[in-house]
Every structure is written in structure tokens, then in C-alpha cells.
Design an enzyme around this catalytic site. Sequence first.
Site, PDB file in Angstrom:
ATOM      1  N   HIS A 129      26.313  -2.470  23.039  1.00 19.45           N
ATOM      2  CA  HIS A 129      27.432  -2.600  23.973  1.00 19.45           C
ATOM      3  C   HIS A 129      27.984  -4.022  23.961  1.00 19.45           C
ATOM      4  O   HIS A 129      29.205  -4.229  23.916  1.00 19.45           O
ATOM      5  CB  HIS A 129      26.964  -2.282  25.397  1.00 19.45           C
ATOM      6  CG  HIS A 129      26.609  -0.850  25.633  1.00 19.45           C
ATOM      7  ND1 HIS A 129      27.394   0.200  25.218  1.00 19.45           N
ATOM      8  CD2 HIS A 129      25.540  -0.291  26.278  1.00 19.45           C
ATOM      9  CE1 HIS A 129      26.840   1.339  25.589  1.00 19.45           C
ATOM     10  NE2 HIS A 129      25.700   1.073  26.221  1.00 19.45           N
TER      11      HIS A 129
ATOM     12  N   HIS B 202      19.880  -1.252  22.490  1.00 20.83           N
ATOM     13  CA  HIS B 202      20.952  -0.430  23.070  1.00 20.83           C
ATOM     14  C   HIS B 202      22.013  -1.304  23.736  1.00 20.83           C
ATOM     15  O   HIS B 202      23.217  -1.167  23.459  1.00 20.83           O
ATOM     16  CB  HIS B 202      20.347   0.529  24.096  1.00 20.83           C
ATOM     17  CG  HIS B 202      21.354   1.409  24.771  1.00 20.83           C
ATOM     18  ND1 HIS B 202      21.679   2.658  24.311  1.00 20.83           N
ATOM     19  CD2 HIS B 202      22.129   1.204  25.875  1.00 20.83           C
ATOM     20  CE1 HIS B 202      22.598   3.195  25.100  1.00 20.83           C
ATOM     21  NE2 HIS B 202      22.887   2.325  26.056  1.00 20.83           N
ATOM     22  N   GLU B 203      21.562  -2.199  24.609  1.00 19.96           N
ATOM     23  CA  GLU B 203      22.517  -3.039  25.335  1.00 19.96           C
ATOM     24  C   GLU B 203      23.204  -4.044  24.413  1.00 19.96           C
ATOM     25  O   GLU B 203      24.360  -4.403  24.633  1.00 19.96           O
ATOM     26  CB  GLU B 203      21.819  -3.771  26.482  1.00 19.96           C
ATOM     27  CG  GLU B 203      21.155  -2.855  27.509  1.00 19.96           C
ATOM     28  CD  GLU B 203      22.109  -1.847  28.120  1.00 19.96           C
ATOM     29  OE1 GLU B 203      23.331  -2.086  28.124  1.00 19.96           O
ATOM     30  OE2 GLU B 203      21.634  -0.797  28.593  1.00 19.96           O
TER      31      GLU B 203
END
Length: 373
Positions: free
Chosen positions: A29, A25-26
Site C-alpha cells: 500500500h 502487505h502494508e
Amino acid sequence: MAILGFITGYLVPFILVLSLLVFVHEMGHYLVGRWSGIRVTAFSIGFGPEIVGFNDRHGTRWRLSLIPLGGYVRFYGDEDAASRPDSEALSHLSLAERSQTLAGAKLWKRAATVAAGPIANFLLAIAIFAVLFAVYGRSVADPVVAEIRPDSAAAEAGIQVGDRLIAMDGSPIRTFEDVRRYVTVRPETQMTVTVERGGNTIDLPLVPKRTEITDQFGNKVELGLIGVVTNEQSGNFRHITYTPLEALQEGVVETGHIITGTFRYIGNLVTGRMKPDQLGGPVRVAQASGQMATLGIAAVIQLAAVLSVSIGLLNLMPVPVLDGGHLVFYAIEAIRGKPLGAGAQEIAFRIGLAMVLSLMVFATWNDISNLIG
């Protein structure tokens, strides 16, 4: 020994699975942010005090932190891990420096950077399912009724042994798994089932009964059931193998099923068709991780795919401090032609934080109550 068993059987699988999903997920980003020209000051798996870390040549601090219940990417010019802009710090930056902050990037770059986290979770789920289907294939049962439970919804609807279920509310049914997916999230919901009987098709009204069952691990689960059964003796079972492209397509479909099922579940909570005590938190996830670990690595990987979708959807909730809240801010900015004021954003972030913390407390209370019960 009991503590050691809990650590190795539940805690370790939970931390490994969650850390993988948070990292993906990170990383979504991070990669899109970097591609957009936004500086990243910190990439953390976990919250709280740093356990170990290092600085890379771009000035990013890569951290492993103490509390393994999430993670964050902190961009240049952010006040905290929730990506709130630091108005004081931004006011002292040059135009060139400000362009390297999340707040100073173009609107579409900010939106892409924020959306990349949940999208990465969805892509991970698709990839996991695709690999599982390509490697293991899938055992399915044709939706031909071998048995009907007494006093069940199917019996009341007039379904008979030998009927082939071909559609539910017009949605085609290919396997018994399609039946399960459709009815379990629709307890006490009027629907129409289409059956094939003696070469003819018949539409029958049906209302799945809300039923509490106990799974193989002793967990109590509430869902909708209609009471139709298949078995090995019926000859309905077959094994399907997939080419890589077919496996990828099935991965997309499977991920879509989880997304739609989640929205249906939320709708059932709102309408009262499902009890809110079904909502679980980190304790229940840890328990599920340990239970799946007893079934083998494939089961753990499949759970990781399901949780990855859940994390993606949770982060897309339109709540400030979550990715969805940021996207709502950006949508408002696109409509107004300017961002919300700092004061309005601060109030929204505080409300959002309170909502997220309340949800976590409620889910954890459910977990503890279920364990005690």
C-alpha cells in the site's frame, strides 16, 4: 516454565511471522500510494498504543504498536486506519492538498494503491516458494498405487495396486501430491479418476470420503480421502532440482494451488461438506507457527508463504473496511461515474466492521474449543 515455553515456542514465532506478512502487505500500500502522489501520515505494525516510533522526512510516522494482530497505512485525509475519508477535514483542503489524499486521487490510483497490499502478499509467497524450491528442490512420488486401504473410496471405485493415476476430472496428475491436493478439498464430491493399467487408460467414478485425521502434532483435521498409498519400497520416490527460472514457475504454481484450494474450502463450508469448526483464528495460527518451528526454519518459512496467501485473500473479501470492500466501492464509482454518498459508505463500513469482528470472534472461539477439546 510453562509460560516461558509458550512465549518462546509459540508466541515469538507467531509474532515474527505475522509481523513480516503485515509489513509486506502494508508496504505494498505504502509504495504504490507514494508512487501515486498520495501522502502517508502513518505506517503501523500492530494496533493500539504506540510502543516505539519515529517520523521520516516525508512526514510519515513509522510505528510499532502494542497489539500485534495486523497493521495499517493511514493516508492523508483518512478518518481512521480503515481509510474512511474524513469528509470534514477534506472540505477544508485546497485542491492541491486534496490531490495528495487517497480520496482525492484518480480512481485508478486509488484502486492500484488498495490492491497493492494483497498483491504484495501473493508476490511474497511466490518468492518464498521459489527460493525454497531453488535451494532444497522437491521430493515427489510418482502417482503409482502401492497399496489400497480396505473399505476406502479407491477400493469401491475398483482402483488396483500398480495403477498409475494420470488424471482427475481431466486435470493431469504428475505426482501423489497432485492427488492429495485434488481430493482433500473435495470430500463427498463425485469425480472421475483416469488410471493407466496394462497400457490402457480406464475412467473410474470416485467419491472421496470425508474423514477426520490427526496430524503429527495431534491436531484434528477433516478432509477428503480416497485411500491410495505409496511407500518407500514402491520405488516411486524421486528428487527434483530446479533452475532459478523453474523454481519461480513452481512458486507461481504453488501459490495458485493455495488460492484455488482456499476457494474450494470456502465452497465446502457453504455447502456443508466441511464443518465450520475447521476455521481457525490467531490462536491456531500461533499454535501452527510454534509447531512448524520445531521442524526447522524451512518449515516456518513455508508456513509464512501459506499465511501470506491467506492474508492476501482475506483482504480481498468484498467487505467494507477490507481492501476488497474498497475495490467494490471503486467499481461502483466507475460504473456510476461518481462515488457512493458519505452516508451509504458509513453504513457499509459499520456493517463490514461488524462482519469482520464476528468472524474473528467465531474463529477464536473455534481455537479455544479445539484447545479445550
